[in-house]
Design a protein around this motif. Structure first.
Motif, mmCIF file in Angstrom:
data_model
loop_
_atom_site.group_PDB
_atom_site.id
_atom_site.type_symbol
_atom_site.label_atom_id
_atom_site.label_comp_id
_atom_site.label_asym_id
_atom_site.label_seq_id
_atom_site.Cartn_x
_atom_site.Cartn_y
_atom_site.Cartn_z
ATOM 1 N N HIS A 223 0.819 -1.210 0.000
ATOM 2 C CA HIS A 223 0.000 0.000 0.000
ATOM 3 C C HIS A 223 0.852 1.259 0.000
ATOM 4 N N VAL A 224 0.346 2.272 -0.684
ATOM 5 C CA VAL A 224 0.936 3.602 -0.660
ATOM 6 C C VAL A 224 -0.080 4.544 -0.047
ATOM 7 N N SER A 225 0.389 5.684 0.391
ATOM 8 C CA SER A 225 -0.471 6.635 1.081
ATOM 9 C C SER A 225 -0.549 7.932 0.293
ATOM 10 N N LYS A 226 -1.293 8.870 0.807
ATOM 11 C CA LYS A 226 -1.395 10.177 0.166
ATOM 12 C C LYS A 226 -0.020 10.819 0.089
ATOM 13 N N GLY A 227 0.358 11.252 -1.082
ATOM 14 C CA GLY A 227 1.650 11.890 -1.272
ATOM 15 C C GLY A 227 2.750 10.933 -1.679
ATOM 16 N N THR A 228 2.490 9.621 -1.596
ATOM 17 C CA THR A 228 3.524 8.645 -1.968
ATOM 18 C C THR A 228 3.034 7.701 -3.059
ATOM 19 N N ALA A 229 1.920 8.024 -3.689
ATOM 20 C CA ALA A 229 1.340 7.124 -4.687
ATOM 21 C C ALA A 229 2.295 6.852 -5.844
ATOM 22 N N GLU A 230 3.161 7.835 -6.157
ATOM 23 C CA GLU A 230 4.086 7.647 -7.281
ATOM 24 C C GLU A 230 5.095 6.535 -6.991
ATOM 25 N N MET A 231 5.248 6.162 -5.745
ATOM 26 C CA MET A 231 6.182 5.109 -5.389
ATOM 27 C C MET A 231 5.677 3.722 -5.795
ATOM 28 N N ALA A 232 4.391 3.618 -6.114
ATOM 29 C CA ALA A 232 3.804 2.310 -6.419
ATOM 30 C C ALA A 232 4.477 1.643 -7.609
ATOM 31 N N ALA A 233 4.933 2.441 -8.571
ATOM 32 C CA ALA A 233 5.543 1.864 -9.775
ATOM 33 C C ALA A 233 6.806 1.080 -9.451
ATOM 34 N N GLN A 234 7.483 1.446 -8.379
ATOM 35 C CA GLN A 234 8.728 0.758 -8.018
ATOM 36 C C GLN A 234 8.511 -0.426 -7.065
ATOM 37 N N LEU A 235 7.277 -0.643 -6.627
ATOM 38 C CA LEU A 235 6.984 -1.719 -5.689
ATOM 39 C C LEU A 235 6.733 -3.032 -6.416
ATOM 40 N N PRO A 236 6.842 -4.159 -5.728
ATOM 41 C CA PRO A 236 6.503 -5.442 -6.349
ATOM 42 C C PRO A 236 5.044 -5.443 -6.813
ATOM 43 N N HIS A 237 4.799 -6.084 -7.948
ATOM 44 C CA HIS A 237 3.455 -6.150 -8.519
ATOM 45 C C HIS A 237 3.000 -7.603 -8.626
ATOM 46 N N ALA A 238 1.695 -7.761 -8.726
ATOM 47 C CA ALA A 238 1.104 -9.074 -8.962
ATOM 48 C C ALA A 238 -0.139 -8.890 -9.817
ATOM 49 N N ASP A 239 -0.594 -9.983 -10.419
ATOM 50 C CA ASP A 239 -1.783 -9.939 -11.268
ATOM 51 C C ASP A 239 -3.044 -10.188 -10.434
ATOM 52 N N PHE A 240 -4.088 -9.437 -10.775
ATOM 53 C CA PHE A 240 -5.385 -9.583 -10.128
ATOM 54 C C PHE A 240 -6.457 -9.666 -11.209
ATOM 55 N N THR A 241 -7.589 -10.224 -10.852
ATOM 56 C CA THR A 241 -8.692 -10.377 -11.797
ATOM 57 C C THR A 241 -9.735 -9.294 -11.577
ATOM 58 N N GLU A 242 -10.071 -8.583 -12.655
ATOM 59 C CA GLU A 242 -11.084 -7.538 -12.601
ATOM 60 C C GLU A 242 -12.041 -7.682 -13.779
ATOM 61 N N SER A 243 -12.995 -6.777 -13.863
ATOM 62 C CA SER A 243 -14.047 -6.862 -14.874
ATOM 63 C C SER A 243 -13.917 -5.741 -15.893
ATOM 64 N N ALA A 244 -14.530 -5.965 -17.041
ATOM 65 C CA ALA A 244 -14.673 -4.883 -18.004
ATOM 66 C C ALA A 244 -15.597 -3.828 -17.415
ATOM 67 N N ARG A 245 -15.527 -2.637 -17.944
ATOM 68 C CA ARG A 245 -16.361 -1.557 -17.413
ATOM 69 C C ARG A 245 -17.833 -1.954 -17.435
ATOM 70 N N PHE A 246 -18.500 -1.753 -16.322
ATOM 71 C CA PHE A 246 -19.918 -2.086 -16.210
ATOM 72 C C PHE A 246 -20.728 -1.165 -17.109
ATOM 73 N N GLU A 247 -21.404 -1.741 -18.081
ATOM 74 C CA GLU A 247 -22.134 -0.937 -19.055
ATOM 75 C C GLU A 247 -23.305 -0.193 -18.425
ATOM 76 N N GLY A 248 -23.776 -0.684 -17.285
ATOM 77 C CA GLY A 248 -24.904 -0.033 -16.630
ATOM 78 C C GLY A 248 -24.533 1.192 -15.826
#
Length: 275
Positions: A223-248
């Motif tokens: 997790h990153v916090s307010k003011g440190t969100a740009e640090m996320a790119a340098q953190l370890p990443h993993a794949d997650f499952t999400e959905s296409a944009r809800f048409e409704g």
């Protein structure tokens, strides 16, 4: 020895996902409230708490039909939106699906008033609003009453110390699951990567929901916090499952601002299953 708070008092002291803002309405919204609240605002027993729901209130389909009045679709789905904002999405959905019933939950008076105004102008009858704290209302539903629950772009509470205020939490997930019919879905959307990670951490490990997404996205696993969100790119990443944009979901000004700022929109769909 001091006793632990019970029942309604305990619920009042629980951490909430909102801060109190001014409830003052401008003259236009005051007129809308006076004209339309009688039809569109469901008044429930609040147990002496402004945004609460009495422990005696049990929301069955029959109860909703009795308090809804004209326009309740006896054979229609019941869809709840948690945090309707200005009401653009739920009003558009109700207008597009006159066969279903839509119940909007919003704590801020100006937002409720704006939703009432839009519904009234379109003379919708399959929409009602209720001004309560969402977790308390969800806990009041009889099991299996709801077909869908929507939570679109909730307050991200970006500071780490405030993450406990994020509305997607285990307690709410349990209440949503209990209120949903078997196979019903909880749709969640956010334009904040860290909030998407939070949702996955809460929901992907639950045995009573299955992730119904079909897309693979990469997110930082810390997790990153307010003011440190740009640090996320340098953190370890993993794949997650999400959905296409809800048409409704209509494309609101809020979502457009997120897109214009270059933020990724995360749609997540969780289907209620028997654990």
């Amino acid at each position: 020895m001091e006793q632990e708070p019970q029942g309604q008092e305990a619920r009042r002291r629980a951490v909430v996902s909102f801060v109190r803002r001014s409830s003052k309405l401008d003259p236009r919204m005051e007129r809308a409230w006076e004209k339309y609240s009688g039809e569109y605002l469901l008044e429930l027993d609040k147990g002496g708490h402004e945004l609460g729901v009495s422990a005696d209130v049990r929301l069955s389909r029959e109860f909703l039909a009795s308090v809804w009045g004209e326009g309740f679709r006896a054979d229609g789905r019941i869809i709840v939106e948690i945090g309707t904002g200005q009401g653009e999405n739920i009003v558009a959905a109700a207008a597009a699906h006159s066969e279903d019933n839509f119940l909007g939950l919003e704590v801020y008076t100006p937002g409720v008033a704006h939703a009432l105004l839009m519904a009234g102008k379109q003379e919708l009858h399959n929409l009602r609003m209720v001004q309560v704290n969402a977790p308390e209302l969800l806990q009041a539903f009889e099991p299996g009453v709801l077909d869908e629950v929507w939570t679109f772009f909730p307050d991200p509470w970006p500071k780490t110390k405030h993450h406990k205020r994020r509305i997607v939490q285990d307690a709410l997930a349990s209440a949503v699951h209990a209120a949903l019919k078997d196979g019903g879905v909880w749709r969640i959307a956010t334009d904040i990567d860290d909030y998407a990670l939070h949702v996955h951490e809460v929901m992907d490990v639950r045995a009573d929901f299955e992730n119904a997404g079909e897309l693979t996205v990469s997110l930082a696993t810390e997790h990153v916090s307010k003011g440190t969100a740009e640090m996320a790119a340098q953190l370890p990443h993993a794949d997650f499952t999400e959905s296409a944009r809800f048409e409704g979901r209509v494309l609101t000004n809020f979502e457009n601002k997120g897109i214009a700022a270059g933020r990724v929109i995360h749609d997540m769909t969780y289907r209620a299953v028997q654990a």
